[in-house]
Structure formats: structure tokens, C-alpha cells
Design a protein around this motif. Structure first.
Motif, PDB file in Angstrom:
ATOM      1  N   LEU A  89       0.852  -1.342   0.068  1.00  0.00           N
ATOM      2  CA  LEU A  89      -0.321  -0.008  -0.015  1.00  0.00           C
ATOM      3  C   LEU A  89       0.900   1.138   0.014  1.00  0.00           C
ATOM      4  CD1 LEU A  89      -3.044   0.783   0.231  1.00  0.00           C
ATOM      5  CD2 LEU A  89      -2.717   1.220   2.638  1.00  0.00           C
ATOM      6  N   THR A  90       0.699   2.297  -1.056  1.00  0.00           N
ATOM      7  CA  THR A  90       1.612   3.251  -1.282  1.00  0.00           C
ATOM      8  C   THR A  90       0.482   4.485  -1.387  1.00  0.00           C
ATOM      9  OG1 THR A  90       1.833   2.969  -3.709  1.00  0.00           O
ATOM     10  CG2 THR A  90       3.401   2.147  -1.996  1.00  0.00           C
ATOM     11  N   VAL A  91       0.963   5.691  -0.956  1.00  0.00           N
ATOM     12  CA  VAL A  91       0.220   7.051  -1.147  1.00  0.00           C
ATOM     13  C   VAL A  91       1.272   7.868  -1.835  1.00  0.00           C
ATOM     14  CG1 VAL A  91      -0.980   9.042  -0.092  1.00  0.00           C
ATOM     15  CG2 VAL A  91      -1.157   6.273   0.677  1.00  0.00           C
ATOM     16  N   THR A  92       0.837   8.603  -2.799  1.00  0.00           N
ATOM     17  CA  THR A  92       1.612   9.966  -3.624  1.00  0.00           C
ATOM     18  C   THR A  92       0.498  10.987  -3.695  1.00  0.00           C
ATOM     19  OG1 THR A  92       1.101   8.822  -5.501  1.00  0.00           O
ATOM     20  CG2 THR A  92       3.106   8.293  -4.535  1.00  0.00           C
ATOM     21  N   PRO A  93       0.936  12.138  -3.668  1.00  0.00           N
ATOM     22  CA  PRO A  93      -0.050  13.272  -3.615  1.00  0.00           C
ATOM     23  C   PRO A  93      -0.597  13.096  -5.336  1.00  0.00           C
ATOM     24  CG  PRO A  93       2.226  13.956  -3.152  1.00  0.00           C
ATOM     25  CD  PRO A  93       2.370  12.575  -3.286  1.00  0.00           C
ATOM     26  N   TRP A  94      -1.892  13.457  -5.368  1.00  0.00           N
ATOM     27  CA  TRP A  94      -2.691  13.394  -6.625  1.00  0.00           C
ATOM     28  C   TRP A  94      -2.206  14.395  -7.402  1.00  0.00           C
ATOM     29  CZ3 TRP A  94      -5.798   9.707  -8.774  1.00  0.00           C
ATOM     30  CH2 TRP A  94      -6.520  10.275  -9.770  1.00  0.00           C
ATOM     31  N   ILE A  95      -1.942  14.128  -8.755  1.00  0.00           N
ATOM     32  CA  ILE A  95      -1.536  15.252  -9.860  1.00  0.00           C
ATOM     33  C   ILE A  95      -2.807  15.376 -10.559  1.00  0.00           C
ATOM     34  CG2 ILE A  95      -0.195  15.638 -11.908  1.00  0.00           C
ATOM     35  CD1 ILE A  95       2.060  13.683 -10.519  1.00  0.00           C
ATOM     36  N   ASP A  96      -3.503  16.665 -10.634  1.00  0.00           N
ATOM     37  CA  ASP A  96      -4.426  16.868 -11.068  1.00  0.00           C
ATOM     38  C   ASP A  96      -4.173  17.433 -12.577  1.00  0.00           C
ATOM     39  OD1 ASP A  96      -7.213  17.386 -11.246  1.00  0.00           O
ATOM     40  OD2 ASP A  96      -7.242  19.162 -10.375  1.00  0.00           O
ATOM     41  N   GLY A  97      -3.762  16.574 -13.338  1.00  0.00           N
ATOM     42  CA  GLY A  97      -3.519  17.168 -14.646  1.00  0.00           C
ATOM     43  C   GLY A  97      -4.041  15.882 -15.663  1.00  0.00           C
ATOM     44  N   VAL A  98      -3.710  16.396 -16.988  1.00  0.00           N
ATOM     45  CA  VAL A  98      -4.355  15.244 -18.046  1.00  0.00           C
ATOM     46  C   VAL A  98      -3.101  14.248 -18.251  1.00  0.00           C
ATOM     47  CG1 VAL A  98      -5.217  17.209 -18.927  1.00  0.00           C
ATOM     48  CG2 VAL A  98      -3.011  16.814 -19.850  1.00  0.00           C
ATOM     49  N   ARG A  99      -3.807  13.175 -18.735  1.00  0.00           N
ATOM     50  CA  ARG A  99      -3.075  11.998 -19.168  1.00  0.00           C
ATOM     51  C   ARG A  99      -2.310  12.238 -20.694  1.00  0.00           C
ATOM     52  NH1 ARG A  99      -3.172   7.412 -16.976  1.00  0.00           N
ATOM     53  NH2 ARG A  99      -3.443   6.133 -18.917  1.00  0.00           N
ATOM     54  N   ALA A 100      -1.326  12.034 -20.624  1.00  0.00           N
ATOM     55  CA  ALA A 100      -0.323  12.380 -21.828  1.00  0.00           C
ATOM     56  C   ALA A 100      -0.985  11.246 -22.907  1.00  0.00           C
ATOM     57  CB  ALA A 100       1.121  12.305 -21.596  1.00  0.00           C
ATOM     58  N   ALA A 101      -1.199  10.183 -22.557  1.00  0.00           N
ATOM     59  CA  ALA A 101      -1.507   9.058 -23.173  1.00  0.00           C
ATOM     60  C   ALA A 101      -2.974   9.424 -23.955  1.00  0.00           C
ATOM     61  CB  ALA A 101      -1.859   7.709 -22.460  1.00  0.00           C
ATOM     62  N   GLU A 102      -3.766  10.326 -23.637  1.00  0.00           N
ATOM     63  CA  GLU A 102      -5.163  10.748 -24.173  1.00  0.00           C
ATOM     64  C   GLU A 102      -4.947  11.992 -24.798  1.00  0.00           C
ATOM     65  OE1 GLU A 102      -7.287  11.079 -20.712  1.00  0.00           O
ATOM     66  OE2 GLU A 102      -7.465   8.946 -20.595  1.00  0.00           O
ATOM     67  N   THR A 103      -3.804  12.992 -24.345  1.00  0.00           N
ATOM     68  CA  THR A 103      -3.699  14.155 -25.113  1.00  0.00           C
ATOM     69  C   THR A 103      -2.650  14.565 -26.056  1.00  0.00           C
ATOM     70  OG1 THR A 103      -2.587  15.248 -23.161  1.00  0.00           O
ATOM     71  CG2 THR A 103      -5.037  15.080 -23.160  1.00  0.00           C
ATOM     72  N   GLY A 104      -1.653  13.381 -25.546  1.00  0.00           N
ATOM     73  CA  GLY A 104      -0.132  13.562 -26.258  1.00  0.00           C
ATOM     74  C   GLY A 104       0.560  14.731 -25.644  1.00  0.00           C
ATOM     75  N   LEU A 105       1.715  15.063 -26.041  1.00  0.00           N
ATOM     76  CA  LEU A 105       2.653  16.306 -25.488  1.00  0.00           C
ATOM     77  C   LEU A 105       2.881  17.216 -26.605  1.00  0.00           C
ATOM     78  CD1 LEU A 105       5.271  14.274 -23.627  1.00  0.00           C
ATOM     79  CD2 LEU A 105       3.351  15.267 -22.715  1.00  0.00           C
ATOM     80  N   THR A 106       2.790  18.588 -26.438  1.00  0.00           N
ATOM     81  CA  THR A 106       3.274  19.478 -27.195  1.00  0.00           C
ATOM     82  C   THR A 106       4.897  19.248 -27.502  1.00  0.00           C
ATOM     83  OG1 THR A 106       4.018  21.197 -25.499  1.00  0.00           O
ATOM     84  CG2 THR A 106       1.620  21.177 -25.965  1.00  0.00           C
ATOM     85  N   VAL A 107       5.347  20.134 -28.381  1.00  0.00           N
ATOM     86  CA  VAL A 107       6.951  19.904 -28.795  1.00  0.00           C
ATOM     87  C   VAL A 107       7.569  20.246 -27.724  1.00  0.00           C
ATOM     88  CG1 VAL A 107       8.635  20.998 -30.173  1.00  0.00           C
ATOM     89  CG2 VAL A 107       6.446  20.129 -31.437  1.00  0.00           C
ATOM     90  N   ALA A 108       7.183  21.623 -26.834  1.00  0.00           N
ATOM     91  CA  ALA A 108       7.724  22.109 -25.792  1.00  0.00           C
ATOM     92  C   ALA A 108       7.654  21.020 -24.466  1.00  0.00           C
ATOM     93  CB  ALA A 108       7.244  23.257 -25.207  1.00  0.00           C
ATOM     94  N   GLN A 109       6.788  20.264 -24.458  1.00  0.00           N
ATOM     95  CA  GLN A 109       6.705  19.362 -23.427  1.00  0.00           C
ATOM     96  C   GLN A 109       7.359  17.911 -23.820  1.00  0.00           C
ATOM     97  OE1 GLN A 109       2.314  18.999 -23.526  1.00  0.00           O
ATOM     98  NE2 GLN A 109       2.057  20.234 -21.795  1.00  0.00           N
ATOM     99  N   TRP A 110       7.452  17.483 -24.892  1.00  0.00           N
ATOM    100  CA  TRP A 110       8.352  16.581 -25.243  1.00  0.00           C
ATOM    101  C   TRP A 110      10.024  16.885 -24.935  1.00  0.00           C
ATOM    102  CZ3 TRP A 110       7.885  11.807 -25.779  1.00  0.00           C
ATOM    103  CH2 TRP A 110       6.671  11.199 -26.379  1.00  0.00           C
ATOM    104  N   ALA A 111      10.203  18.190 -25.317  1.00  0.00           N
ATOM    105  CA  ALA A 111      11.566  18.572 -24.776  1.00  0.00           C
ATOM    106  C   ALA A 111      11.932  18.478 -23.231  1.00  0.00           C
ATOM    107  CB  ALA A 111      11.846  20.072 -25.326  1.00  0.00           C
ATOM    108  N   GLU A 112      10.643  19.075 -22.639  1.00  0.00           N
ATOM    109  CA  GLU A 112      10.962  18.965 -21.089  1.00  0.00           C
ATOM    110  C   GLU A 112      10.804  17.549 -20.490  1.00  0.00           C
ATOM    111  OE1 GLU A 112       7.966  20.016 -17.236  1.00  0.00           O
ATOM    112  OE2 GLU A 112       7.357  20.823 -19.248  1.00  0.00           O
ATOM    113  N   TYR A 113      10.197  16.608 -20.980  1.00  0.00           N
ATOM    114  CA  TYR A 113      10.236  15.257 -20.900  1.00  0.00           C
ATOM    115  C   TYR A 113      11.548  14.543 -21.207  1.00  0.00           C
ATOM    116  CZ  TYR A 113       8.724  10.424 -20.394  1.00  0.00           C
ATOM    117  OH  TYR A 113       8.744   9.080 -20.045  1.00  0.00           O
TER     118      TYR A 113
END
Length: 310
Positions: A89-113
Motif C-alpha cells: 500500500l503506497t500513497v502519493t500526492p494526486w496530480i490533477d493533470g491530463v493523461r499524456a496517453a490521451e492528449t499527447g505532448l506538445t513539442v515543448a513538453q516533449w523537450a521537457e520530458y
């Protein structure tokens, strides 16, 4: 769910009110919930997959790398507790963001990744933690035998229902590719080993005001090609789909001399794993029809399996 609330309260000191099941992810060995307290929201995971070391690595990386979620400590200062049949059992803070599998990444986000993954690979964990890291995925050991069992079942036995009949048809249609995966003998790479996430496709990426890499259960100490393989084709929309996106990722990641033999090794290992595990889940559930569709993609033109044999 009441028992999960009790575990989270007793183990982590969090008084959870709302607890919502989260259906994303391919790990059938895990249950995940979005858990809300009065002040914050968390991801609660109860899993029998991976190793304990992954959570230790995530905690270490989170200290210096933005984009790696920091696990919540237990009331005793640990990173997990055990319940049921030795499931963590583990706990992490919830990230209230979008799933990249569904939205993809922008070019800038690919560089950040790219920057994020390079920082993971350059991390220097303490010697104790480095020595504890698995050198290969714990899943890989059972995959060849599982694939052989499926080969016998789907090519020589009568199907038990219509979905198994459909699965067997896909298997037989791509028999040449499957036989190639089963018969290939590729030497394990001997290059320098770094901390690898081991599953860094977009299904494990969330985006809010930054890019986050989640689900560190399967961390290994391996040549960096273990991770970079996921960016180099065969992953469909879970990897870069244009030259511009790939260029952006490596602009962020920086210069690297790729070992093509290592890429081939990890590509083959993952392709065989995907074929075997998606076929197995197509037999046992959940979402049997969806699993057959995924298997078609892995085996079909542009999929990881034919690429691994090219």
C-alpha cells in the motif's frame, strides 16, 4: 473500500473521506484510488507488482528532480505497508493533470520530458540503493514460458468461447512474427547501467504545469537504452509520432550515443512481454476485447513486434 480507508488512516495518518477507484493503467495486479482528505488529494495504490526498491528510488529522485512525485511517508517513516497477500500500500500526492496517453505532448513538453528522463539517468543513488536495484524486469523471467503455453493453447486446442476464438485467429494470423520473437536469441547488453524507469511511455506521464513521470514500481539498473527504446518507434501514440516530437525529446535529453544492439535487446524483450501479457489478459480479463485490439496493434504493421524483428 472501508478497509482501505482504515489502512490509509492507520498506516499514513490520513483521514480519507471520498475514495474513488481509478481505472487507468494496465497493471491488473494493482488497485488505485483517488483519495480526498479535508486538505489534500492523494493517489492510493495497493499492488503486488514490481519491487519495493522502486518506491525507494522514487523517494530519492523526488528530492532533486521536479516531475517525480514524492511518496507520502507512513506514520513510522516508511514508504509502504503490506496488506493482504503481501501487496504494498503506497500513497502519493494526486496530480490533477491530463493523461499524456490521451492528449499527447506538445513539442515543448516533449523537450521537457527529455530533460526529466536525462536527469533520472544521471542520478547517482547511494551505494546501498544502487546495489538493491534489480538488473532486469522481474516480469521477464516468466514471459518465455507463458508465451510457449499460449502458443500451444491458441494453435492446438479448441477455443472455449468466441473471444478466445478471435484471439486465436489473431495469434495464427501473426504466427510468423510470434515464432520470430520466440526463437530469437539476443545477447543481453553489457553497457554502463543507470537508473531506468523501465516503462516510460505516455501512459505513465501526467501533465499539469509540468511533465510528471509516475508509476515507479518497475525501476531497474540497466543501460539507458532500456528506457530510450520507448521513444524510438513501435509504441504508437504512447511515444513520439512525428520527427519534430522525437527531435524535441532528444533536444531536451541531450547528446547520447545509442547502442543499437541494446535497443534491439530491450525492444525484443518488451515486444514478447506485450504479446504474452496482452494475450493472457485477453483470456482471463478484464476488458478482453480491448486486450485483443491492443495485441493486434503490437503485432501488426508499425507495431513493436515486427519492429523488434526488423
Amino acid at each position: 473500500m472501508e478497509k482501505v480507508r482504515r489502512w490509509v488512516r492507520e498506516d499514513f495518518g490520513l483521514d480519507v473521506g471520498e475514495l474513488t477507484p481509478v481505472g487507468h493503467g494496465a497493471d491488473v495486479a494493482a488497485d488505485v484510488w483517488k483519495a480526498a482528505t479535508v486538505a489534500n488529494t492523494y493517489a492510493v495504490k495497493w499492488s503486488g507488482a514490481g519491487t519495493n526498491t522502486g518506491h525507494q528510488v522514487a523517494a530519492f529522485l523526488a528530492e532533486t528532480i521536479p516531475g517525480v512525485p514524492e511518496p507520502v511517508r507512513t506514520v513510522e517513516g516508511g514508504l509502504w505497508t503490506f496488506h493482504g497477500k503481501k501487496k504494498r500500500l503506497t500513497v502519493t500526492p494526486w496530480i490533477d493533470g491530463v493523461r499524456a496517453a490521451e492528449t499527447g505532448l506538445t513539442v515543448a513538453q516533449w523537450a521537457e520530458y527529455g530533460v526529466l528522463l536525462r536527469r533520472v539517468h544521471e542520478a547517482e543513488p547511494p551505494e546501498r540503493l544502487r546495489n538493491a536495484l534489480p538488473k532486469r524486469s522481474p516480469v521477464n523471467g516468466r514471459i518465455p514460458a507463458l508465451a510457449e503455453e499460449l502458443q500451444v493453447r491458441l494453435t492446438t486446442r479448441a477455443p472455449e468461447d468466441e473471444l478466445e476464438e478471435e484471439l486465436a485467429a489473431v495469434w495464427k494470423e501473426r504466427q510468423e512474427t510470434i515464432t520470430g520473437l520466440l526463437s530469437a536469441r539476443i545477447s543481453e547488453p553489457a553497457g554502463p547501467r543507470v537508473v531506468c524507469h523501465a516503462d516510460p511511455h505516455l501512459g505513465n506521464v501526467l501533465v499539469d504545469d509540468r511533465v510528471h513521470l509516475i508509476d515507479w514500481d518497475d525501476v531497474v539498473l540497466a543501460p539507458r537504452e532500456q528506457d530510450l527504446m520507448f521513444l524510438l518507434g513501435g509504441m504508437g501514440s504512447l511515444g513520439p509520432t512525428t520527427t519534430e516530437q522525437l527531435t524535441a525529446f532528444f533536444t531536451g535529453y541531450g547528446d547520447v550515443a545509442l547502442d543499437q544492439d541494446a535497443i534491439s535487446y530491450y525492444r525484443h524483450a518488451r515486444a514478447l512481454e506485450d504479446v504474452a501479457l496482452w494475450a493472457e489478459q485477453a483470456l482471463t480479463g478484464p476488458d478482453r476485447e480491448g486486450c485483443i485490439d491492443i495485441l493486434r496493434g503490437v503485432l501488426g504493421p508499425g507495431g513493436l513486434a515486427p519492429l523488434a524483428l526488423s
